[in-house]
Scaffold this active site. Structure first.
Site, mmCIF file in Angstrom:
data_model
loop_
_atom_site.group_PDB
_atom_site.id
_atom_site.type_symbol
_atom_site.label_atom_id
_atom_site.label_comp_id
_atom_site.label_asym_id
_atom_site.label_seq_id
_atom_site.Cartn_x
_atom_site.Cartn_y
_atom_site.Cartn_z
ATOM 1 N N THR A 89 1.187 -4.068 4.349
ATOM 2 C CA THR A 89 0.905 -4.323 5.763
ATOM 3 C C THR A 89 0.189 -5.649 6.011
ATOM 4 O OG1 THR A 89 -1.149 -3.073 5.597
ATOM 5 C CG2 THR A 89 0.793 -1.896 6.413
ATOM 6 N N ASP A 90 -0.436 -6.236 4.977
ATOM 7 C CA ASP A 90 -1.211 -7.462 5.224
ATOM 8 C C ASP A 90 -0.332 -8.576 5.796
ATOM 9 O OD1 ASP A 90 -3.508 -6.272 4.434
ATOM 10 O OD2 ASP A 90 -3.588 -7.204 2.451
ATOM 11 N N SER A 138 1.436 -7.485 -0.568
ATOM 12 C CA SER A 138 2.144 -8.416 0.308
ATOM 13 C C SER A 138 1.524 -9.820 0.408
ATOM 14 C CB SER A 138 2.363 -7.797 1.694
ATOM 15 O OG SER A 138 1.154 -7.649 2.384
ATOM 16 N N THR A 155 0.827 -1.213 0.000
ATOM 17 C CA THR A 155 0.000 0.000 0.000
ATOM 18 C C THR A 155 0.857 1.257 0.000
ATOM 19 O OG1 THR A 155 -1.809 -1.105 1.119
ATOM 20 C CG2 THR A 155 -1.721 1.274 1.353
#
Ligand SMILES: *[C@@H]1O[C@H](CO)[C@@H](O)[C@H](O)[C@H]1NC(C)=O
Length: 351
Positions: A93-94, A61, A14
């Protein structure tokens, strides 16, 4: 004084994401901008450090593969073994907590390694990426970041990968270690730690420097506990070649009694030792490796690790060729009531 040398590795996510309008914070395209484009947006980075940059991959990710993780760890280790002061990795961030924990287990250096992400794409109003990147570079450039292992930086916080998890799908204050807390904060984008450097009491280092990264890591499946669970899923995982299984059990890792028996019988019938690590679907807490969980004695306790971090550690243990007894050592090093107050690091090699 020459500015410290910091290398920024880009992987997408992101923080490198783009949307068609500035109000959009979901449904955007991740991994559009290059790491050099992110650096150009923050002129202060060049004042904080002499920067080198390298794009490792540019993906969302969830698409990161175990071969990419191994290549990333090998590349970062080489960089840390050179003249740089610290390393920053931009990441979605996932799964940032999985990559960060993987790097925590596979990198050996006193130098800071900082993973930085963003909850809002680069095109959004109040995008958090530029400030997170500046904080991350300031931390990687600072001596106070040494001997602390790998760290995650978002929303003005410094987080330990082992304990930190993404708690909210959308909000800026998503990354939390509810039980263990943060390592420190940023004030005026400069790091402030709460305590001197410290390491977990039980730590495993997997030396991956000589391994064939392209081969990736053995498959490990996570199965989620719930009412009415159909235990055939476990059989399928084993038949599909899972090298190990992590169970995200109910409460402190519990299973329905009949399912627990069935799961362990699938595992045992297969005629090869498939390690089963018990973890929890509960957000925090401890899972031991005893027979209390409906799974029998051969089950390994995941301790304080989330299921997805148990999975990373189990993949590494399998890749190192460890047997079930050694894998138990890897996971159950910090038992309740253990007298050890010294940090104990076990070292394993992956070839
Ligand atoms: C990792 O293993 C390689 C050999 O495969 C060895 O040369 C190196 O010293 C090891 N690194 C550490 C930090 O133990």
């Amino acid at each position: 004084m020459p500015r410290p040398k910091v290398t920024i590795f880009g992987t997408g996510g992101t923080i490198a994401g783009s949307a068609s309008d500035a109000c959009q914070t979901t449904g955007y395209a991740p991994a559009v901008l290059t790491v050099d484009a992110l650096i150009r947006e923050v002129p202060e980075l060049g004042l904080a450090a002499q920067l080198r940059s390298e794009q490792l991959v540019n993906v969302g990710s969830p698409d990161i593969t175990s071969a990419q993780l191994l290549r990333m760890a090998q590349r970062i280790q080489r960089e840390l073994d050179g003249d740089c002061h610290g390393v920053v990795v931009t990441h979605g961030t996932d799964t940032i907590e999985e990559t960060a924990f993987f790097l925590e287990l596979t990198i050996k250096s006193d130098k800071p390694v900082v993973l930085v992400g963003a909850m809002r794409p680069a095109t959004a109003h109040s995008a958090d990426g530029p400030m997170n990147l500046l904080c991350g570079v300031n931390l990687a450039a600072n001596r106070c970041g040494r001997k602390r292992g790998v760290m995650i930086v978002l929303n003005d916080r410094i987080c330990a990968p082992r304990f930190t998890t993404k708690t909210n799908a959308n909000s800026l204050d998503s990354f939390k270690a509810v039980e263990q807390g943060y390592l420190g904060v940023f004030v005026n984008s400069q790091p402030v730690f709460y305590y001197p450097p410290c390491r977990p009491l039980s730590h495993n280092y997997f030396n991956i420097t000589a391994c064939n990264a392209a081969a990736g890591l053995p498959d490990v499946d996570i199965l989620y506990g719930h009412l009415g669970l159909r235990s055939g899923l476990f059989k399928a995982a084993i038949e599909q070649g899972a090298g190990g299984i992590v169970l995200a059990g109910m409460g402190a890792g519990c299973w329905n009694t009949e399912d627990g028996k069935r799961i362990m019988s699938f595992v045992e019938k297969k005629g090869r030792a498939v390690p089963v690590v018990a973890s929890r679907r509960t957000p925090s807490g401890f899972v031991g490796g005893t027979a209390n969980y409906g799974l029998g004695d051969s089950c390994i306790g995941g301790g304080f690790l989330d299921p997805h971090k148990c999975r990373i550690q189990l993949q590494l243990a399998l890749a190192a060729g460890l047997d079930v007894a050694s894998i138990r050592e890897v996971f159950e090093g910090n038992r309740p009531g253990a007298a050890a107050a010294e940090v104990r690091i076990r070292e394993w090699r992956i070839l």
